[in-house]
Write an enzyme that holds these catalytic residues in place. Structure first.
Site, PDB file in Angstrom:
ATOM      1  N   GLY A  31      -8.998 -15.135  19.031  1.00 36.92           N
ATOM      2  CA  GLY A  31      -8.589 -16.116  18.043  1.00 36.92           C
ATOM      3  C   GLY A  31      -7.709 -15.529  16.956  1.00 36.92           C
ATOM      4  CE  LYS A  90      -3.862  -1.976  21.120  1.00 40.16           C
ATOM      5  NZ  LYS A  90      -4.939  -2.964  21.000  1.00 40.16           N
ATOM      6  CG  ASN A 121      -9.011  -7.048  22.562  1.00 39.83           C
ATOM      7  OD1 ASN A 121      -7.833  -7.116  22.243  1.00 39.83           O
ATOM      8  ND2 ASN A 121      -9.456  -6.234  23.496  1.00 39.83           N
ATOM      9  CB  VAL A 137      -0.976   0.030   1.196  1.00 37.87           C
ATOM     10  CG1 VAL A 137      -2.007  -1.074   1.075  1.00 37.87           C
ATOM     11  CG2 VAL A 137      -0.246  -0.048   2.532  1.00 37.87           C
TER      12      VAL A 137
END
Length: 360
Positions: free
Chosen positions: A178, A135, A175, A70
């Protein structure tokens, strides 16, 4: 979205997935394929993983892969020719690595987003969805700050669209249990060794969601977006101490231990780590709309964008949101609810299959 035999909004689309070898990108590819879009192009700079994906999807004539980054605007312009939807998942995601290499985080997580935007504008792509992170809310580190800037760039890009194209928007979720970097593999290793299971703070809480659920909601939000929003998935909250206890109860016998013999040890917070997880801050609540499965944060500078109507199906006017969306303000799942959640979604089945002799 409809199933394989019904009409789906994906069926007539050409889709580009950036970061297709990552956790989210790979799951997007897996869930999109049954809807049989006209074409899916997966772009990644991980040559080895891209090769294995090519072999895995060899029989799918509408799925193609291309090696690229990118950071390379020319590659993105070429890859997005004729594309209707870009799902942008490529990013540097590890907090400590971004903190140690901020220049690289900026190049990928900020300049890379701008490159995706520019390529979409050149080719008049229909929709561009950026996958962000919790975040990005009140960030305390380089990674979170770079994701917040990515959101801002996506919103600002709507000022440059011509007519109704492209629509730029972001999705934000917490979150993914897995996924790579999830706390589950760490807890499994510690339980397998007989403990202790380490927590940074017993008061710590987080939002949780399975990978399948997270990606399904990203796909759903693609067609909700009107332009410039941040679409936030609603998620259950857990105390990390409760997650540790449930995993001990479930896995300790599989590794030959009595659950009561494995202790939980508090080791203290890591630098920049929050006690709770934020998905929408207090300032954002003033311009948020609540839908059944999402919160939608509208742009702060709506007047900059022309011909954008923020009307959502099933919502008459703006539904007020009266408090921030963070895990400390949500009633956490009980131990029983968390146990059911883990079993229902098979989050630790693979570890139970490699069990030692169970204690009688």
């Amino acid at each position: 979205m409809s199933g394989q035999n019904g009409h789906s909004p994906w069926q007539n689309q050409r889709v580009l997935i950036t970061g297709v070898c990552g956790t989210i990108g790979r799951e997007l590819l897996r869930q999109l394929t049954p809807y049989e879009p006209v074409e899916i192009i997966g772009l990644d700079n991980n040559e080895s993983e891209l090769f294995f994906l090519t072999e895995e999807y060899r029989s799918k004539t509408n799925v193609h892969f291309t090696l690229g980054d990118v950071r390379d605007i020319d590659k993105l312009i070429s890859a997005s020719k004729g594309i209707d939807i870009i799902l942008h998942t490529a990013a540097f995601k590890h907090v400590i690595l971004c903190e140690k290499s901020p220049r690289d985080a900026v190049k990928t997580n900020i300049l890379g987003v701008q490159n995706v935007i520019d390529a979409a504008l050149v080719n008049q792509v229909g929709r561009v969805i950026f996958t962000s992170s919790d975040k990005a809310v009140n960030p305390t580190n380089v990674m979170g700050t770079s994701k917040l800037m990515g959101e801002r760039l996506m919103t600002a890009a709507n000022a440059y669209r011509q007519g109704n194209r492209p629509i730029f928007a972001s999705t934000r979720f917490g979150n993914v249990l897995g996924s790579r970097g999830s706390v589950i593999p760490l807890f499994v290793r510690q339980i397998k060794q007989g403990g202790p299971v380490t927590l940074t703070d017993p008061r710590m809480s987080r939002f949780i969601m399975t990978l399948e659920e997270a990606v399904s909601l990203v796909m759903g939000s693609t067609f909700i977006a009107q332009g410039g929003e941040v679409i936030i998935t609603k998620m259950p909250a857990v105390r990390i101490a409760d997650l540790a206890r449930v995993m001990i109860n479930e896995l300790a016998p599989c590794f030959g231990y009595d659950p009561q013999s494995i202790r939980i040890e508090t080791i203290g917070q890591k630098p920049g780590e929050k006690l709770y997880e934020e998905l929408m801050n207090e300032e954002e609540t003033r311009r948020a709309v609540e839908l059944e499965k999402y919160y939608v944060v509208l742009p702060a500078f709506k007047s900059v964008y022309t011909n954008v109507s923020y009307d959502y199906e099933g919502v008459s006017g703006q539904v007020s949101v009266d408090r921030p969306y963070n895990s400390s303000l949500i009633e956490p799942m009980t131990l029983d609810e968390l146990t059911v959640f883990i079993r229902k979604h098979h989050l630790i089945d693979e570890y139970m299959d490699t069990r030692k002799e169970t204690i009688e």
